[in-house]
Write a protein that holds these residues in place. Structure first.
Motif, PDB file in Angstrom:
ATOM      1  N   UNK A 267      -6.710   2.811 -13.569  1.00 47.01           N
ATOM      2  CA  UNK A 267      -7.979   2.207 -13.174  1.00 47.01           C
ATOM      3  C   UNK A 267      -8.753   1.788 -14.439  1.00 47.01           C
TER       4      UNK A 267
ATOM      5  N   UNK B  36       9.883   2.539  -5.853  1.00 49.54           N
ATOM      6  CA  UNK B  36       9.154   2.864  -4.638  1.00 49.54           C
ATOM      7  C   UNK B  36       7.649   3.041  -4.842  1.00 49.54           C
ATOM      8  N   UNK B  37       7.306   3.795  -5.867  1.00 50.77           N
ATOM      9  CA  UNK B  37       5.889   4.055  -6.169  1.00 50.77           C
ATOM     10  C   UNK B  37       5.571   3.470  -7.532  1.00 50.77           C
TER      11      UNK B  37
ATOM     12  N   UNK C  22      -6.024  -1.661  10.941  1.00 51.77           N
ATOM     13  CA  UNK C  22      -4.601  -1.568  10.620  1.00 51.77           C
ATOM     14  C   UNK C  22      -4.199  -0.117  10.346  1.00 51.77           C
TER      15      UNK C  22
ATOM     16  N   UNK D  29      -4.892   7.386 -14.068  1.00 48.76           N
ATOM     17  CA  UNK D  29      -3.732   6.899 -13.304  1.00 48.76           C
ATOM     18  C   UNK D  29      -3.928   7.011 -11.785  1.00 48.76           C
ATOM     19  N   UNK D  30      -3.309   6.113 -11.070  1.00 52.33           N
ATOM     20  CA  UNK D  30      -3.178   6.246  -9.617  1.00 52.33           C
ATOM     21  C   UNK D  30      -1.837   5.652  -9.214  1.00 52.33           C
ATOM     22  N   UNK D  31      -1.426   5.938  -7.999  1.00 49.79           N
ATOM     23  CA  UNK D  31      -0.121   5.483  -7.522  1.00 49.79           C
ATOM     24  C   UNK D  31      -0.311   4.606  -6.287  1.00 49.79           C
ATOM     25  N   UNK D  32       0.610   3.646  -6.138  1.00 47.27           N
ATOM     26  CA  UNK D  32       0.543   2.788  -4.946  1.00 47.27           C
ATOM     27  C   UNK D  32       1.980   2.410  -4.566  1.00 47.27           C
ATOM     28  N   UNK D  33       2.262   2.512  -3.267  1.00 47.86           N
ATOM     29  CA  UNK D  33       3.606   2.152  -2.816  1.00 47.86           C
ATOM     30  C   UNK D  33       3.836   0.654  -2.971  1.00 47.86           C
TER      31      UNK D  33
ATOM     32  N   UNK E  27       8.566   6.145   9.779  1.00 47.09           N
ATOM     33  CA  UNK E  27       7.182   5.971   9.330  1.00 47.09           C
ATOM     34  C   UNK E  27       6.361   5.131  10.300  1.00 47.09           C
TER      35      UNK E  27
ATOM     36  N   UNK F 125      -0.787   0.732   9.979  1.00 46.23           N
ATOM     37  CA  UNK F 125       0.638   0.643   9.647  1.00 46.23           C
ATOM     38  C   UNK F 125       1.129   1.886   8.902  1.00 46.23           C
ATOM     39  N   UNK F 126       2.350   2.271   9.193  1.00 46.44           N
ATOM     40  CA  UNK F 126       2.996   3.428   8.547  1.00 46.44           C
ATOM     41  C   UNK F 126       2.270   4.732   8.815  1.00 46.44           C
ATOM     42  N   UNK F 127       1.648   4.847   9.986  1.00 48.87           N
ATOM     43  CA  UNK F 127       0.933   6.094  10.316  1.00 48.87           C
ATOM     44  C   UNK F 127       1.849   7.107  10.980  1.00 48.87           C
ATOM     45  N   UNK F 128       3.120   6.735  11.237  1.00 50.38           N
ATOM     46  CA  UNK F 128       4.056   7.673  11.841  1.00 50.38           C
ATOM     47  C   UNK F 128       3.559   8.160  13.199  1.00 50.38           C
TER      48      UNK F 128
END
Lengths: 260, 260
Positions: free
Chosen positions: A197, A191-192, A37, A202-206, A105, A39-42
């Motif tokens: 963890x 959005x984000x 997958x 911290x980490x971010x995820x769309x 995107x 997806x969103x690889x532009x």
């Protein structure tokens, strides 16, 4: 007619299978799709790694999985499978819509863009699935494409221009028709998402929660939301022609003309 | 003025350092850049992995390395570093030109596009290095930006429109001025190279040899090749407006009007 089929969801997506089956009834079809997958690889391309291709072992249609993104699939496909030329690139059916600025995107749209940059008639096809709804209705996409093939192929689109088509994910009988559209707007909220963890780092995820606040008649978003297939002509020439003149006026009024 | 600086060559590129140093003389600057080279990543975003940020430990300017692409840098940067808003996004200086349709693959341009989609004034800056020439002349880019800051910031560009600037990689004194341009064409030859690994298995790798066969006055390619800085207004709305009317005419002449 020689047809190259790609997508961004990967070779194992039922969407590319549905698309390739329609294509195979229309011409000599080969499939080159990412091995996973993307997806969103532009409109990305793989510069820093070698790109390998392996047979996907489909029984009926020649199909290959490519260690790369849709742009790579087009380039590797054309060089390895289309020695006598390629007349059509189809990218899809994407498992989700590519509407409004989300178009930018999209790997599905990028696959069609790459075909068009090679001077080949190219079409991206996406299923307009929206939140709360699981079924992508690929069979609706397949039937619509089958029924509208001649109309689409005869459209006066000259590469590097190409088409992005979004088909509502509803039963075929409920499709109201199609509309020629321009890109509309989609808005996101939240959005984000910030998470932590197990070590409290911290980490971010769309999240990508789409809030359709505004959509106007004539736009791709409007068409799909109202049960129409949306056909949008796109160009890889991103010049904002409407602004060019404004800029020249600004420069001359500010006596900022370039040293020519 | 709060300024977010990003790039696609990664946090360790001297190009982003040169750009951030100019920005820091103009406003409150923070840097969010990929932790490794992400060239040609297009307008991709990282959907399937968590995005982490770590301090880059620059002495003078707050800088963070992001496990992602330029689009991620913008989104993570805005959410984590710009609680009071952001007035300007700068993406670059890219270690190489982004001219013609190459614009569509560019992570540098994508960074600026993402800023513009957030409603922020955004500018991509790339150094026009060409084959046979090694020095990117980042100091030329820095001096040009320093000298033209007010002119650029006052340009009548409304987001989601944004600017892509290409600066010839030559000594500053040799820059002839600047030109407002539209996207031109670049051609490649021998685009993908087939090689064989030590086990005789084939793989492909992009060569990307640029053959500048045609370039017309008014284009970005022409400007840079002739010693001018190229300023191109871009839009994330890829609708081919010139074709919309043609399509409607085609449909009505073919009695193919959509079921409305």
């Amino acid at each position: 007619m020689r047809i190259l089929v790609t997508n961004d969801d990967g070779i194992d997506s039922p969407g590319i299978r549905a698309l390739a089956e329609v294509a195979a009834t229309k011409g000599q079809t080969m499939v080159f799709a990412p091995n996973s997958d993307k997806s969103a690889c532009g409109h990305a391309m793989t510069l820093h790694d070698p790109i390998r291709i392996l047979p996907a072992h489909w029984e009926d249609i020649p199909a290959y999985k490519v260690a790369g993104v849709p742009v790579d699939c087009i380039n590797v496909g054309l060089i390895s499978g289309f020695h006598e030329g390629c007349e059509l690139v189809l990218s899809g059916f994407n498992n989700g819509p590519n509407l409004g600025f989300d178009t930018t995107y999209s790997g599905t749209v990028a696959g069609a863009m790459e075909g068009a940059l090679h001077g080949i008639k190219s079409i991206a096809l996406s299923m307009g699935i929206f939140s709360g709804q699981g079924d992508p209705f690929f069979e609706t996409g397949a039937r619509w494409l089958q029924d509208n093939w001649e109309m689409l192929l005869n459209m006066p689109i000259a590469p590097p221009g190409f088409l992005s088509i979004n088909i509502p994910a509803i039963p075929y009988e409920e499709i109201k028709g199609f509309q020629i559209t321009h890109i509309g707007q989609k808005f996101y909220e939240g959005y984000l998402e910030q998470r932590h963890d197990p070590w409290s780092k911290p980490y971010y995820w769309y999240r990508g929660e789409v809030i359709h606040k505004t959509y106007k008649p004539g736009t791709d978003v409007y068409a799909v939301f109202n049960g129409y297939v949306s056909i949008t002509p796109l160009t890889p020439n991103w010049t904002d022609h409407g602004v060019l003149e404004k800029l020249e006026t600004y420069l001359s009024s500010a006596s900022l003309s370039s040293k020519t």
